[in-house]
Scaffold this motif. Structure first.
Motif, PDB file in Angstrom:
ATOM      1  N   LEU A  84      38.648  40.736  38.045  1.00  0.00           N
ATOM      2  CA  LEU A  84      38.457  40.119  38.816  1.00  0.00           C
ATOM      3  C   LEU A  84      37.621  39.932  40.246  1.00  0.00           C
ATOM      4  O   LEU A  84      36.901  39.327  40.367  1.00  0.00           O
ATOM      5  N   ARG A  87      34.073  40.247  38.802  1.00  0.00           N
ATOM      6  CA  ARG A  87      33.484  38.532  37.871  1.00  0.00           C
ATOM      7  C   ARG A  87      33.337  38.032  39.236  1.00  0.00           C
ATOM      8  O   ARG A  87      32.356  37.450  39.092  1.00  0.00           O
ATOM      9  N   LYS A  88      33.911  37.955  40.495  1.00  0.00           N
ATOM     10  CA  LYS A  88      34.246  36.996  42.486  1.00  0.00           C
ATOM     11  C   LYS A  88      32.645  37.939  42.706  1.00  0.00           C
ATOM     12  O   LYS A  88      31.168  36.601  42.910  1.00  0.00           O
ATOM     13  N   LEU A  91      28.916  36.336  40.473  1.00  0.00           N
ATOM     14  CA  LEU A  91      29.674  35.051  40.298  1.00  0.00           C
ATOM     15  C   LEU A  91      28.531  34.887  42.284  1.00  0.00           C
ATOM     16  O   LEU A  91      27.979  34.298  41.265  1.00  0.00           O
ATOM     17  N   SER A 118      33.974  32.020  32.204  1.00  0.00           N
ATOM     18  CA  SER A 118      34.117  30.702  32.853  1.00  0.00           C
ATOM     19  C   SER A 118      35.259  30.585  33.552  1.00  0.00           C
ATOM     20  O   SER A 118      35.197  29.170  33.759  1.00  0.00           O
ATOM     21  N   GLU A 119      35.893  31.212  33.993  1.00  0.00           N
ATOM     22  CA  GLU A 119      37.264  30.384  34.928  1.00  0.00           C
ATOM     23  C   GLU A 119      36.820  30.929  35.658  1.00  0.00           C
ATOM     24  O   GLU A 119      37.919  29.660  37.061  1.00  0.00           O
ATOM     25  N   ILE A 120      35.911  31.257  36.043  1.00  0.00           N
ATOM     26  CA  ILE A 120      35.109  31.605  37.880  1.00  0.00           C
ATOM     27  C   ILE A 120      34.121  30.398  38.631  1.00  0.00           C
ATOM     28  O   ILE A 120      33.782  30.094  39.039  1.00  0.00           O
ATOM     29  N   CYS A 121      32.774  30.310  36.784  1.00  0.00           N
ATOM     30  CA  CYS A 121      31.637  29.913  36.799  1.00  0.00           C
ATOM     31  C   CYS A 121      31.978  29.078  36.271  1.00  0.00           C
ATOM     32  O   CYS A 121      32.172  28.788  35.224  1.00  0.00           O
ATOM     33  N   ASP A 122      30.860  27.686  36.447  1.00  0.00           N
ATOM     34  CA  ASP A 122      31.036  26.661  36.306  1.00  0.00           C
ATOM     35  C   ASP A 122      29.956  26.407  35.301  1.00  0.00           C
ATOM     36  O   ASP A 122      29.634  25.073  35.000  1.00  0.00           O
TER      37      ASP A 122
END
Length: 324
Positions: A84, A87-88, A91, A118-122
């Motif tokens: 995670l 991924r942060k 982002l 996609s769970e944290i980035c839209d």
């Protein structure tokens, strides 16, 4: 997210390289420029995404690399992106560089990574299938498959020449860790006497039946996918058990199948899928892979893009006819 906000698109190549990736990059840049959209490329796959390692892409520069294999953006597999925290960081890199959408060229692992992202980035994500194994649901052909098969055919034809000269049994290992598509296409089109692939459980039985009485002046060619459950070395030992007199050699084609100039089919596929990725983004699609089924462009959700673990009935029938 409103479609009008897409002014800057990021693109990267991920996983194993495949011929045709550069053609797709060229088409993405060319199509984006026609819509006055800026394109930037992240280098080294998800690693570059995390580090914010990006370069501006211009179609007139990419045009020169259309005929080249590999990927000018480089590629890598990233353990950091599986976490995670990685991924942060990715982002934050997207936000810093004001990226409005992301296009990824790779295999199922690449698309699974985007799903997690996609769970944290839209922002919208679009995938293009780039793998020589041709093992993805949602497209008849993946980028690089045709080129890899052509490379295999060229080398197997040469191996047949020396096999004929020495009356040898040759085992040729081709790529395909989980998929027999390269094996079955290259085996059938070179007239192999046996083809062993991960999806078939009877192929070794057929092979041993044929080779146990082999005593001929003709070559005997066996094509084995690297992911076959038996394994190339064990196949060789089994052949020696049933026919100790054969003069047997093993050739592993290996990564030579990944390199080289992309075929006409892969170049055209890259251009079509690259251009389509821009079109579907502007239509509002997200988290889908663009593909080609029955020569028609289609999209498949990332959730449905999984590795194929079976070959279709027609190819299975051909394998039983020509490999038995």
């Amino acid at each position: 997210m409103k479609i009008t906000k897409i002014k800057h698109i990021g693109v990267f190549t991920s996983g194993g390289d495949s011929p045709g990736m550069n053609a797709a990059l060229y088409a993405i840049a060319k199509s984006a420029e026609a819509k006055s959209i800026k394109i930037s490329g992240f280098r080294k796959g998800y690693e570059g995404l995390i580090d914010g390692d990006l370069i501006s892409l211009k179609s007139h520069e990419l045009q020169k690399s259309l005929h080249q294999g590999g990927t000018i953006l480089k590629t890598a597999r990233s353990k950091r992106f599986m976490e995670l925290e990685g991924r942060k960081k990715a982002l934050q890199a997207l936000r810093t560089n004001k990226i409005d959408a992301l296009i990824a060229i790779g295999g199922d692992g690449t698309f699974k990574g985007l799903l997690a992202f996609s769970e944290i980035c839209d922002i919208p994500f679009i995938g293009i299938p780039g793998t020589i194994d041709n093992d993805l649901v949602g497209t008849d052909y993946t980028l690089g498959f045709d080129s890899a098969v052509n490379t295999s055919i060229e080398n197997i034809d040469k191996i047949r020449d020396t096999a004929e000269s020495h009356n040898r049994v040759f085992i040729v290992e081709v790529m395909g860790r989980d998929s027999g598509y390269i094996g079955i296409h290259s085996g059938l089109t070179t007239g192999a006497d046996a083809i062993l692939i991960p999806e078939s459980g009877k192929d070794l039985i057929y092979l041993l039946e044929k080779v146990k009485n082999y005593d001929s002046e003709d070559a005997f060619l066996i094509v084995v996918s690297e992911g076959d459950e038996i394994g190339t070395e064990l196949v060789a030992s089994k052949i020696k058990e049933v026919n100790p007199n054969v003069d047997l050699r093993i050739t592993r084609l290996g990564h030579v199948q990944r390199g080289g100039n992309p075929s006409a089919l892969d170049r055209m596929l890259g251009i079509r899928l690259g251009a389509t990725s821009i079109e579907v983004l502007l239509r509002g699609s997200q988290n889908v892979m663009v593909g080609l089924i029955n020569n028609m462009i289609c999209t498949t959700s990332f959730q449905s893009v999984v590795k194929q673990h079976q070959i279709d009935e027609e190819l299975q029938g051909l394998l039983e006819i020509f490999g038995s």
